[in-house]
Design an enzyme around this catalytic site. Structure first.
Site, PDB file in Angstrom:
ATOM      1  N   GLU A 149      -5.258 -20.579 -17.349  1.00 35.06           N
ATOM      2  CA  GLU A 149      -5.567 -21.244 -16.081  1.00 35.06           C
ATOM      3  C   GLU A 149      -6.670 -22.245 -16.402  1.00 35.06           C
ATOM      4  O   GLU A 149      -7.748 -21.846 -16.852  1.00 35.06           O
ATOM      5  CB  GLU A 149      -6.038 -20.264 -15.015  1.00 35.06           C
ATOM      6  CG  GLU A 149      -6.212 -20.979 -13.682  1.00 35.06           C
ATOM      7  CD  GLU A 149      -7.411 -20.536 -12.875  1.00 35.06           C
ATOM      8  OE1 GLU A 149      -8.312 -19.914 -13.441  1.00 35.06           O
ATOM      9  OE2 GLU A 149      -7.432 -20.813 -11.666  1.00 35.06           O
ATOM     10  N   ASP A 202      -7.860 -16.450 -17.179  1.00 32.78           N
ATOM     11  CA  ASP A 202      -8.644 -16.972 -16.061  1.00 32.78           C
ATOM     12  C   ASP A 202      -9.673 -18.014 -16.522  1.00 32.78           C
ATOM     13  O   ASP A 202     -10.460 -17.747 -17.419  1.00 32.78           O
ATOM     14  CB  ASP A 202      -9.384 -15.788 -15.418  1.00 32.78           C
ATOM     15  CG  ASP A 202     -10.064 -16.156 -14.122  1.00 32.78           C
ATOM     16  OD1 ASP A 202      -9.361 -16.514 -13.173  1.00 32.78           O
ATOM     17  OD2 ASP A 202     -11.298 -16.113 -14.078  1.00 32.78           O
ATOM     18  N   ASN A 229      -0.660   4.614  -0.124  1.00 30.77           N
ATOM     19  CA  ASN A 229      -1.385   5.826   0.296  1.00 30.77           C
ATOM     20  C   ASN A 229      -2.151   5.622   1.605  1.00 30.77           C
ATOM     21  O   ASN A 229      -3.065   6.381   1.914  1.00 30.77           O
ATOM     22  CB  ASN A 229      -2.344   6.271  -0.822  1.00 30.77           C
ATOM     23  CG  ASN A 229      -3.401   5.213  -1.093  1.00 30.77           C
ATOM     24  OD1 ASN A 229      -3.303   4.086  -0.595  1.00 30.77           O
ATOM     25  ND2 ASN A 229      -4.410   5.575  -1.872  1.00 30.77           N
ATOM     26  N   ASP A 264       0.863  -1.186   0.000  1.00 32.34           N
ATOM     27  CA  ASP A 264       0.000   0.000   0.000  1.00 32.34           C
ATOM     28  C   ASP A 264       0.896   1.232   0.000  1.00 32.34           C
ATOM     29  O   ASP A 264       1.909   1.276   0.707  1.00 32.34           O
ATOM     30  CB  ASP A 264      -0.886  -0.018   1.255  1.00 32.34           C
ATOM     31  CG  ASP A 264      -1.727   1.246   1.397  1.00 32.34           C
ATOM     32  OD1 ASP A 264      -2.144   1.548   2.527  1.00 32.34           O
ATOM     33  OD2 ASP A 264      -1.945   1.935   0.371  1.00 32.34           O
ATOM     34  N   ASP A 321      -4.450   3.608   2.675  1.00 27.41           N
ATOM     35  CA  ASP A 321      -5.866   3.206   2.782  1.00 27.41           C
ATOM     36  C   ASP A 321      -5.996   1.725   3.109  1.00 27.41           C
ATOM     37  O   ASP A 321      -7.103   1.184   3.113  1.00 27.41           O
ATOM     38  CB  ASP A 321      -6.634   3.563   1.498  1.00 27.41           C
ATOM     39  CG  ASP A 321      -6.143   2.738   0.302  1.00 27.41           C
ATOM     40  OD1 ASP A 321      -6.717   2.876  -0.790  1.00 27.41           O
ATOM     41  OD2 ASP A 321      -5.182   1.945   0.468  1.00 27.41           O
ATOM     42  N   HIS A 335      -3.012 -17.200  -5.565  1.00 28.27           N
ATOM     43  CA  HIS A 335      -3.915 -16.477  -4.662  1.00 28.27           C
ATOM     44  C   HIS A 335      -5.160 -17.296  -4.308  1.00 28.27           C
ATOM     45  O   HIS A 335      -6.027 -16.837  -3.568  1.00 28.27           O
ATOM     46  CB  HIS A 335      -4.322 -15.160  -5.321  1.00 28.27           C
ATOM     47  CG  HIS A 335      -5.039 -15.394  -6.592  1.00 28.27           C
ATOM     48  ND1 HIS A 335      -4.444 -15.942  -7.715  1.00 28.27           N
ATOM     49  CD2 HIS A 335      -6.333 -15.232  -6.920  1.00 28.27           C
ATOM     50  CE1 HIS A 335      -5.335 -16.078  -8.661  1.00 28.27           C
ATOM     51  NE2 HIS A 335      -6.485 -15.665  -8.219  1.00 28.27           N
ATOM     52  N   ASP A 336      -5.231 -18.531  -4.879  1.00 31.47           N
ATOM     53  CA  ASP A 336      -6.408 -19.378  -4.623  1.00 31.47           C
ATOM     54  C   ASP A 336      -6.094 -20.558  -3.721  1.00 31.47           C
ATOM     55  O   ASP A 336      -6.995 -21.363  -3.436  1.00 31.47           O
ATOM     56  CB  ASP A 336      -6.921 -19.985  -5.942  1.00 31.47           C
ATOM     57  CG  ASP A 336      -7.525 -18.955  -6.858  1.00 31.47           C
ATOM     58  OD1 ASP A 336      -7.497 -19.181  -8.083  1.00 31.47           O
ATOM     59  OD2 ASP A 336      -8.010 -17.923  -6.348  1.00 31.47           O
ATOM     60  N   ASP A 370      -3.820 -10.298 -16.055  1.00 36.93           N
ATOM     61  CA  ASP A 370      -4.809 -11.353 -15.838  1.00 36.93           C
ATOM     62  C   ASP A 370      -6.011 -11.050 -16.737  1.00 36.93           C
ATOM     63  O   ASP A 370      -6.554  -9.942 -16.690  1.00 36.93           O
ATOM     64  CB  ASP A 370      -5.238 -11.357 -14.360  1.00 36.93           C
ATOM     65  CG  ASP A 370      -5.598 -12.748 -13.889  1.00 36.93           C
ATOM     66  OD1 ASP A 370      -5.140 -13.147 -12.801  1.00 36.93           O
ATOM     67  OD2 ASP A 370      -6.325 -13.445 -14.636  1.00 36.93           O
TER      68      ASP A 370
HETATM   69  O1  TEU Z   1      -9.922 -19.468 -10.235  1.00 39.44           O
HETATM   70  C1  TEU Z   1     -10.739 -20.540 -10.692  1.00 39.44           C
HETATM   71  C2  TEU Z   1     -10.359 -21.673  -9.871  1.00 39.44           C
HETATM   72  O2  TEU Z   1      -9.805 -22.641 -10.335  1.00 39.44           O
HETATM   73  C3  TEU Z   1     -10.548 -21.567  -8.400  1.00 39.44           C
HETATM   74  O3  TEU Z   1     -11.404 -20.480  -8.110  1.00 39.44           O
HETATM   75  C4  TEU Z   1     -11.244 -22.850  -7.997  1.00 39.44           C
HETATM   76  O4  TEU Z   1     -12.058 -23.277  -9.073  1.00 39.44           O
HETATM   77  C5  TEU Z   1     -12.153 -22.558  -6.837  1.00 39.44           C
HETATM   78  O5  TEU Z   1     -11.393 -21.894  -5.872  1.00 39.44           O
HETATM   79  C6  TEU Z   1     -12.718 -23.875  -6.341  1.00 39.44           C
HETATM   80  O6  TEU Z   1     -11.716 -24.844  -6.279  1.00 39.44           O
HETATM   81  C7  TEU Z   1      -9.953 -18.294 -11.015  1.00 39.44           C
HETATM   82  C8  TEU Z   1      -9.261 -17.232 -10.185  1.00 39.44           C
HETATM   83  O7  TEU Z   1      -7.907 -17.631  -9.956  1.00 39.44           O
HETATM   84  C9  TEU Z   1     -10.020 -17.105  -8.890  1.00 39.44           C
HETATM   85  O8  TEU Z   1      -9.362 -16.207  -7.997  1.00 39.44           O
HETATM   86  C10 TEU Z   1     -11.409 -16.583  -9.220  1.00 39.44           C
HETATM   87  O9  TEU Z   1     -12.164 -16.558  -8.017  1.00 39.44           O
HETATM   88  C11 TEU Z   1     -12.118 -17.499 -10.231  1.00 39.44           C
HETATM   89  O10 TEU Z   1     -11.284 -17.910 -11.315  1.00 39.44           O
HETATM   90  C12 TEU Z   1     -13.287 -16.746 -10.864  1.00 39.44           C
HETATM   91  O11 TEU Z   1     -12.765 -15.687 -11.645  1.00 39.44           O
HETATM   92 CA    CA Z   2      -3.569   1.910  -1.257  1.00 35.76          CA
END
Ligand code: TEU
Ligand code: CA
Length: 548
Positions: free
Chosen positions: A258, A200, A24, A22, A26, A329-330, A99
């Site tokens: 992905e 995605d 600024n 971050d 927020d 991030h998932d 992305d």
């Molecule tokens: O992720 C799709 C995906 O494979 C995961 O969301 C997984 O299907 C889900 O967590 C259940 O296992 C992509 C992005 O990486 C994710 O952050 C998004 O939430 C999703 O697509 C929808 O855009």
């Molecule tokens: Ca910020």
């Protein structure tokens, strides 16, 4: 067979902008924050950055619900900030991939607003609407974020499809106008100079016509009803070839799709060099080891990774190029999945680095992995931000009660990967001067970039050394992968060989010491996660040798 190109030699780094830096106060990461950390990434040896979405979004799914593909989310800054970031990335000799989320848009996108305002408008056919069958949703499909995949629009007496959250409406890829809008938007970003995209859930874009009910057995087995009708749809190859021809190829843009649920054979059809579809895919099969459940405690057995990689290299290694990743991030943190015992944290984190950076393929690091990040001990649902976790918690509470429901989502929550990047031991780990949108992991006093930059044997410097060795030795990039002593459980040993050049990697995938393998020829130890050599392979020991 394999042609040489920049994205096969690059080490990628995924930034989740909301949690990175971050600038600024927020409490939300932003583009100026990223700019302030580019020297750090360059110093680590990163060649290319993959940014999670930064487009205008209401953030129902933290940017994966796009409201305007042509503007920057206000929390992250302005288009001028973006232009400055792109310039600063290129000035440092790094590349930027964005992305691309085109399976769905936000329900606040102007296209969708127009579609439900007037069902005779051309935008109505940009999405997947169906009339109700006796007041019931058109089919039995279930969303990845709990519940049905259908929203009901009273005024129009029809339902709209959303595989993900209720605010992420699936686009109708059968409609050529939709495809043309997407091609135009991609070219607009490529014209600005971005170097490629991560696409995605790109394998979901083609749905079986008529959107028929999902098979009961498959729904129970996979956990999501209807998935067989879209995870590898009838026109997927057609759409991907068209995307490449109409948008990516003219700019020689890099693409990594992905593709959850896509296995080896299909990924070969999507990424084979002659297929002219995608350059690479993120398949998740290597992470979904036997016994893997999306939500519940389970230990990841590294022997599965070894078997998967050896099989893949043997059967596909000379026809396609693999993306090598553990985290994004998932997904929860890999160190925590393999062994949460803090005694092994540093050694295990380095073992994971050794494997990821000496196998054959392109490594994708996720922010925090390079300092040995682990899952956060969230204590209450109020600390959780992820729509997937919150929806599942609410779905589970009636049958499981709050405590058990929280335990279940805690094991698989995507928020483990989304706690703020830990820069130093100052307030909020140096991520923000303000109140962070999500609370930091409470181990940041001990585990942060600043501390590890100055420790010669830190995890961070182990990554930096490995990345440097890759850059200095093309054999670690293009060299043949040859497993050694493959049948021995808990041993992951292999050669990387090109002509006279030969590297030897030996890893102990477990916590019991084991005998070393006697190798013919002389090898010099050039990197280890133990400070002194020994005649046995110790717990999670990882050694890299060079043949002399
Ligand atoms: O992720 C799709 C995906 O494979 C995961 O969301 C997984 O299907 C889900 O967590 C259940 O296992 C992509 C992005 O990486 C994710 O952050 C998004 O939430 C999703 O697509 C929808 O855009
Ligand atoms: Ca910020």
């Amino acid at each position: 067979d394999i042609t040489k190109t920049w994205w096969k030699e690059a080490v990628f780094y995924q930034i989740y902008p909301r949690s990175f830096q971050d600038s600024n106060g927020d409490g939300v990461g932003d583009i100026q924050g990223i700019i302030s950390r580019l020297d750090y990434l360059k110093g680590l040896g990163i060649d290319a950055i993959w940014l999670s979405p930064i487009y205008d979004s209401p953030n129902d799914d933290n940017g994966y619900d796009i409201r305007d593909y042509y503007s920057i989310m206000k929390e992250f800054g302005t288009m001028e900030d973006f232009d400055q970031m792109l310039y600063e990335i290129h000035r440092r000799g790094m590349k930027l991939i964005m992305d691309l989320v085109v399976n769905h848009t936000s329900d606040e996108h102007p296209w969708f607003r127009a579609a439900i305002k007037d069902t005779s408008s051309k935008y109505h056919d940009y999405y997947l609407f169906q009339k109700s069958k006796n007041e019931q949703p058109p089919n039995n499909w279930t969303s990845f974020f709990s519940g049905s995949t259908w929203n009901y629009y009273e005024k129009n007496e029809e339902w709209g499809l959303h595989l993900f959250s209720k605010k992420q409406m699936d686009l109708n890829w059968e409609n050529e106008e939709v495809r043309k809008e997407i091609h135009t938007m991609i070219r607009w970003w490529l014209e600005k100079g971005v170097d490629g995209f991560r696409l995605d859930v790109i394998n979901y874009i083609s749905k079986k016509s008529g959107l028929p009910d999902g098979d009961e057995q498959i729904g129970k087995l996979i956990g999501y009803y209807g998935i067989e009708h879209y995870f590898y749809g009838p026109k997927l190859h057609q759409y991907l070839k068209e995307l490449r021809r109409e948008a990516f190829e003219p700019y020689d843009a890099f693409t990594v799709g992905e593709t959850p649920g896509i296995g080896m054979q299909m990924s070969k059809l999507l990424t084979g060099e002659k297929r002219k579809e995608l350059d690479m895919v993120f398949s998740f099969d290597h992470l979904e080891a036997p016994g893997h459940v999306r939500f519940d405690e389970y230990r990841y057995d590294l022997n599965y990774l070894k078997d998967y990689m050896c099989y893949w290299m043997e059967h596909y290694g000379n026809q396609c190029w693999m993306s090598l990743f553990y985290e994004n991030h998932d997904n929860p943190r890999m160190v925590s999945k393999v062994n949460p015992d803090p005694v092994y944290r540093e050694t295990l984190a380095k073992l994971l680095a050794m494997i990821q950076l000496t196998l054959k393929g392109t490594p994708f690091l996720f922010e925090g992995q390079e300092i040995g990040a682990v899952n956060k001990k969230f204590t209450s649902i109020n600390e959780i931000r992820d729509v997937e976790s919150i929806n599942l918690y609410q779905e589970l509470v009636p049958s499981k009660g709050e405590e058990e429901a929280f335990r279940i989502i805690l094991s698989g929550s995507r928020d483990h990967a989304r706690t703020p990047m830990q820069w130093n031991d100052k307030k909020n780990a140096g991520f923000t001067e303000g109140t962070p949108w999500i609370s930091p992991n409470d181990d940041y006093l001990e585990w942060n970039v600043e501390k590890q930059l100055h420790q010669e044997n830190s995890i961070l410097n182990f990554y930096r050394n490995l990345i440097r060795l890759r850059k200095e030795n093309n054999t670690l990039i293009y060299g043949e992968f040859i497993p050694i002593n493959r049948k021995k459980k808990n041993l992951f040993a292999y050669l990387r060989k090109e002509g006279p050049e030969e590297f030897y990697v030996e890893c102990n995938l477990g916590i019991d010491s084991m005998k070393k393998t006697r190798m013919k020829g002389d090898y010099r130890l050039i990197l280890s996660n133990y400070s002194e050599p020994a005649d046995e392979l110790r717990p999670y020991e990882a050694n890299l040798y060079q043949r002399i």
